[in-house]
Scaffold this motif. Structure first.
Motif, mmCIF file in Angstrom:
data_model
loop_
_atom_site.group_PDB
_atom_site.id
_atom_site.type_symbol
_atom_site.label_atom_id
_atom_site.label_comp_id
_atom_site.label_asym_id
_atom_site.label_seq_id
_atom_site.Cartn_x
_atom_site.Cartn_y
_atom_site.Cartn_z
ATOM 1 N N ALA A 78 -43.248 -3.830 39.120
ATOM 2 C CA ALA A 78 -43.051 -4.713 40.265
ATOM 3 C C ALA A 78 -42.182 -4.003 41.306
ATOM 4 O O ALA A 78 -41.315 -3.205 40.965
ATOM 5 C CB ALA A 78 -42.386 -6.011 39.825
ATOM 6 N N THR A 79 -42.416 -4.304 42.557
ATOM 7 C CA THR A 79 -41.640 -3.729 43.648
ATOM 8 C C THR A 79 -40.308 -4.465 43.765
ATOM 9 O O THR A 79 -40.257 -5.688 43.625
ATOM 10 C CB THR A 79 -42.416 -3.855 44.966
ATOM 11 N N TYR A 80 -39.259 -3.720 44.016
ATOM 12 C CA TYR A 80 -37.950 -4.339 44.231
ATOM 13 C C TYR A 80 -37.945 -5.104 45.543
ATOM 14 O O TYR A 80 -38.570 -4.698 46.524
ATOM 15 C CB TYR A 80 -36.843 -3.275 44.290
ATOM 16 N N ASP A 81 -37.240 -6.202 45.572
ATOM 17 C CA ASP A 81 -37.038 -6.952 46.804
ATOM 18 C C ASP A 81 -36.224 -6.084 47.758
ATOM 19 O O ASP A 81 -35.337 -5.350 47.335
ATOM 20 C CB ASP A 81 -36.291 -8.258 46.485
ATOM 21 N N ARG A 82 -36.519 -6.161 49.043
ATOM 22 C CA ARG A 82 -35.872 -5.301 50.044
ATOM 23 C C ARG A 82 -34.358 -5.395 50.038
ATOM 24 O O ARG A 82 -33.672 -4.427 50.331
ATOM 25 C CB ARG A 82 -36.360 -5.689 51.435
ATOM 26 N N ASP A 117 -30.965 0.040 48.452
ATOM 27 C CA ASP A 117 -29.846 0.552 49.236
ATOM 28 C C ASP A 117 -29.991 2.030 49.573
ATOM 29 O O ASP A 117 -29.163 2.595 50.277
ATOM 30 C CB ASP A 117 -28.519 0.306 48.518
ATOM 31 N N GLY A 118 -31.031 2.684 49.073
ATOM 32 C CA GLY A 118 -31.265 4.083 49.378
ATOM 33 C C GLY A 118 -30.478 5.048 48.509
ATOM 34 O O GLY A 118 -30.682 6.249 48.577
ATOM 35 N N LEU A 125 -34.095 3.169 45.313
ATOM 36 C CA LEU A 125 -34.872 3.713 46.422
ATOM 37 C C LEU A 125 -36.052 2.798 46.723
ATOM 38 O O LEU A 125 -36.459 1.992 45.892
ATOM 39 C CB LEU A 125 -35.368 5.118 46.071
ATOM 40 N N ALA A 126 -36.631 2.946 47.894
ATOM 41 C CA ALA A 126 -37.775 2.119 48.291
ATOM 42 C C ALA A 126 -38.982 2.359 47.392
ATOM 43 O O ALA A 126 -39.810 1.472 47.206
ATOM 44 C CB ALA A 126 -38.141 2.387 49.745
ATOM 45 N N SER A 127 -39.093 3.541 46.809
ATOM 46 C CA SER A 127 -40.243 3.851 45.950
ATOM 47 C C SER A 127 -40.026 3.464 44.492
ATOM 48 O O SER A 127 -40.950 3.561 43.689
ATOM 49 C CB SER A 127 -40.548 5.345 46.027
ATOM 50 N N ASP A 128 -38.830 3.003 44.135
ATOM 51 C CA ASP A 128 -38.548 2.608 42.751
ATOM 52 C C ASP A 128 -39.308 1.343 42.395
ATOM 53 O O ASP A 128 -39.603 0.509 43.252
ATOM 54 C CB ASP A 128 -37.052 2.368 42.542
#
Length: 122
Positions: free
Chosen positions: A52-56, A60-61, A65-68
């Motif tokens: 599942a994609t993490y909620d925005r 935090d970078g 990360l956005a790709s995690d």
């Protein structure tokens, strides 16, 4: 004594992961012999997982990360508990390096579900 509530939660988690998830495997590499050297030995353990994609708001970078991906891994029928350093492989062959693991073991006896942070090697 095992709490019946956690057994029911484990069964529910497994049912949902089986229904919506995918077949995958956990790859654990055992370290080489310190005397003779060589390469580590990879061992694959079949599992069911749901990436599942993490909620925005959690990205935090640095830590996330956005790709995690947040990997929900069923705990029934898996030979090992996923841990940091293992590789989770999804149905499409995507490899996620596990950088954080949470066994969701509330009573110390029953692993309800494994929730891991997976990072692709990009």
């Amino acid at each position: 004594m095992v709490n019946a509530l956690y057994i029911r939660l484990q069964a529910t988690a497994q049912r949902l992961i089986t229904k919506y998830g995918q077949a995958g495997k956990i790859r654990r590499v055992t370290p080489p012999d310190p005397v003779t050297g060589g390469d580590g030995t990879p061992t694959d353990y079949p599992c069911r997982l749901f990436p599942a994609t993490y909620d925005r708001r959690y990205v935090d970078g640095t830590n996330i990360l956005a790709s995690d991906k947040q990997l929900y891994i069923g705990s029934i029928g898996i030979g090992v508990s996923p841990k940091v350093g293992d590789i989770a492989i999804g149905a499409n062959g995507t490899e996620y390096h596990i950088v954080h693991d949470d066994p969701n073991n509330y009573d110390g006896q029953v692993n309800v579900v494994f929730i891991c942070q997976g990072r692709t090697a990009t």
